[in-house]
Design a protein around this motif. Structure first.
Motif, PDB file in Angstrom:
ATOM      1  N   SER A  71       0.833  -1.196   0.000  1.00 15.78           N
ATOM      2  CA  SER A  71       0.000   0.000   0.000  1.00 15.78           C
ATOM      3  C   SER A  71       0.870   1.250   0.000  1.00 15.78           C
ATOM      4  CB  SER A  71      -0.870  -0.004   1.257  1.00 15.78           C
ATOM      5  OG  SER A  71      -1.377   1.296   1.488  1.00 15.78           O
ATOM      6  N   THR A  74       1.954   2.343   3.432  1.00 14.17           N
ATOM      7  CA  THR A  74       2.836   1.528   4.276  1.00 14.17           C
ATOM      8  C   THR A  74       3.799   2.446   5.038  1.00 14.17           C
ATOM      9  OG1 THR A  74       2.665  -0.267   2.664  1.00 14.17           O
ATOM     10  CG2 THR A  74       4.447  -0.417   4.277  1.00 14.17           C
ATOM     11  N   GLU A 160      -0.344  -0.241   7.367  1.00 19.21           N
ATOM     12  CA  GLU A 160      -0.908   0.779   6.473  1.00 19.21           C
ATOM     13  C   GLU A 160      -1.567   1.804   7.359  1.00 19.21           C
ATOM     14  OE1 GLU A 160      -3.721  -1.090   3.845  1.00 19.21           O
ATOM     15  OE2 GLU A 160      -2.285  -2.700   3.473  1.00 19.21           O
TER      16      GLU A 160
END
Ligand SMILES: *Cc1c(COP(=O)(O)O)cnc(C)c1O
Length: 367
Positions: A71, A74, A160
């Motif tokens: 993602s 992150t 995330e």
């Protein structure tokens, strides 16, 4: 959630302990010219991966080396909660493969983890992962005298989430690169007196990503002037030598090896420690202490600075040919004056490659 590419994912075999094994269906080894690899650009077939779920390490596995997908949120991509290590496996004269002092890298990685608010890795699992991975890709270790397998363990924050706080989840990966002798051409260095890489209470002793990003710009300014590396000085007064690039530094002043002491702002190099041990056993006096820039400059001016070199896993010993301070440059003597460093380098390399006995118990056999 971090996932990774699924090229060539065959059936699962479990090794002796707790590491699952997914072997690649097609090795890239046959397509690789091991005699001509560039440092850090060629990667072996497999990697070791495991994930921390906020509570424990899970899913330890060896899988095909493959891309990660993650993602954009992150945590590591934003706040640099990431640490790494670097060590090598060597082929011995008798054909076996050995790791050089892996316990030192494991301990250092766990100290880095502690400083960066990250979980430690159980030492036995870490060592088993190194051994299993190197065993799996042992064929990637170049057979020539100079080759080695460079091993890169690293860990990063995988949550995330956008906010400055320690991640709960982490990913730990180890991959390897076949390398040839890092041709240690003598380096030109500049003593840095404006920028700092570390300061008391900071993260200088930690192999964390951010330390290296912060050093790029000052290093580039030096490179623009023709210097390969900077020699960092202390962050408070720029009066004491610290280290150089990703190497610790040694000065041979009138026959004594002088190197900065470990005071929290420099890396505790495994090569540094090994050189100190060997030098003492070879009867070379060694001093670990604060090293004033003024003392090194005075020695360079009056001819007692016989040689200077950097010490690290990649190059082992990198001789310094030129040292600049402000507008002054010093050409250091070559060849004969490098004898002490060369002798220590030969003993170290001899131990690593099984050409001479290992009196220190440094080598850990893999196969
Ligand atoms: C890794 C590193 C060293 C050298 O450590 P070794 O264990 O000898 O490879 C020295 N300084 C810095 C800043 C480093 O990152």
């Amino acid at each position: 959630m971090v996932t990774f590419g699924r090229k060539g994912f065959p059936s699962m075999i479990t090794t002796g302990q707790k590491i699952a094994m997914h072997r690649t269906e097609r090795s890239r080894l046959g397509d690789t010219d091991l005699a001509n690899v560039k440092f850090g650009r060629v990667f072996s077939d497999h990697m070791f991966v495991m994930d921390y779920d906020g509570n424990q390490w899970t899913e330890a596995r060896i899988t095909p080396f493959a891309d990660l997908t993650m993602s954009p949120a992150t945590l590591v991509l934003h706040y640099s909660q990431t640490i790494f290590e670097g060590l090598k496996a060597y082929r011995s004269a008798s054909g076996g493969i050995n790791l050089f002092r892996p316990q030192e890298n494991i301990a250092r990685m766990n100290r880095s983890a502690h400083r960066m608010c990250m979980p430690g890795v159980p030492e036995d699992l870490f060592l088993e992962a190194l051994i299993e991975l190197v065993r799996t890709d042992g064929g990637w270790l170049p057979t020539d005298e100079e080759g080695a397998l460079y091993i890169r363990p690293f860990m990063f924050a995988s949550d995330e989430y956008i906010g400055v706080k320690p991640s709960e989840g982490y990913r730990f990966i180890i991959f390897t690169c076949p390398v040839r002798q890092y041709y240690a051409e003598p380096v030109r260095v500049k003593i840095e007196t404006q920028y700092s890489r570390a300061f008391p209470g900071g993260t200088g002793e930690t192999k964390c990503g951010g330390n290296y990003a912060g050093g790029l710009y000052p290093a580039k300014l030096g490179q623009d002037k023709g210097y390969h590396q900077l020699v960092w000085t202390d962050g408070l007064e720029h009066r004491y030598i610290e280290e150089s690039g990703t190497m610790n530094v040694f000065f041979n002043i009138d026959g004594t090896l002088v190197t900065p002491s470990l005071d929290g702002t420099i890396l505790r190099g495994v090569t540094r420690d090994s050189i100190i041990r060997i030098a003492k056993d070879e009867g070379v006096p060694v001093e670990e202490r604060r090293v004033p820039v003024d003392e090194v400059l005075a020695a360079a001016r009056n001819g007692t600075l016989r040689s200077a070199f950097g010490a690290g896993t990649a190059a082992t010993i990198a001789h310094i040919s030129t040292m600049a301070f402000g507008e002054e440059t010093f050409e250091l003597p070559a060849i004969g004056e490098r004898a002490v460093a060369n002798r220590i380098g030969e003993v170290l390399d001899g131990i690593r490659r099984g050409r001479i006995a290992d009196p220190y118990g440094w080598m850990v056999p893999v196969v």
